[in-house]
Design a protein around this motif. Sequence first.
Motif, short mmCIF file in Angstrom:
data_model
loop_
_atom_site.label_atom_id
_atom_site.label_comp_id
_atom_site.label_asym_id
_atom_site.label_seq_id
_atom_site.Cartn_x
_atom_site.Cartn_y
_atom_site.Cartn_z
N GLN A 101 0.96 -1.22 0.03
CA GLN A 101 0.00 -0.08 -0.01
C GLN A 101 0.94 1.27 0.15
N ALA A 102 1.96 1.17 0.59
CA ALA A 102 2.86 2.43 0.89
C ALA A 102 3.55 2.72 -0.77
N CYS A 103 3.79 1.65 -1.33
CA CYS A 103 4.40 1.74 -2.64
C CYS A 103 3.48 2.15 -3.70
N GLN A 104 2.23 1.91 -3.42
CA GLN A 104 1.10 2.54 -4.17
C GLN A 104 0.92 3.67 -3.88
N HIS A 105 1.41 4.33 -2.77
CA HIS A 105 1.02 5.61 -2.61
C HIS A 105 2.36 6.53 -2.68
#
Length: 140
Positions: free
Chosen positions: A15-19
Motif C-alpha cells: 500500500q505504501a508503494c502504491q502511494h
Amino acid sequence: MKSRRSYLGCALAKQACQHRIRAHYIRMPDLAEAWTLARDKPHGQRTFLKKYAAFTLLVIDEWLLDHPDEGMRSMLLELLERRYGNTSTVFCTQYAQKDWHQRLGSGVHADAIMDRIVHNTLWIETGSFNMREHTAMNGL
C-alpha cells in the motif's frame, strides 16, 4: 499461505508503494544474509546501511525468529539509529515485545536497540491466530 503478521506487513509495504512511498519488505533471515554478503565487499557495510536506512517504510518479517549474533546486533543498532525519528519500521514477529530484549542477547546492544524501538512505537497485537493452522484444519 502467510501468517496474519506476514500478510499485514506485506500489505502495508504494498500500500505504501502504491502511494509512492519508498517501502521495502524483507524477512529477517534474508536481511542477515544480505548483511553477511555486504561485509565481504569493499564499502559493502556502508552501502547496505545507506540502502536500508533510506526506505521511508521498512517491514522486517520474522523479527528475532533466530537470535542475532554480535555482528548482526551491531548492524541492527546502527540501522535503527539511522532510521530513528526519520522513517518507519514495522516488525512482524510471533514474539511478545517483553521477550525481545532476551532474544537480542540481553546485553548493551540489546538495551540500545530496544531504546530505539520502544520510545517511538505504536504496538499492534494481532493475537495468536495462525493462518496456516486455520487453513490446514479447514482443508483449504
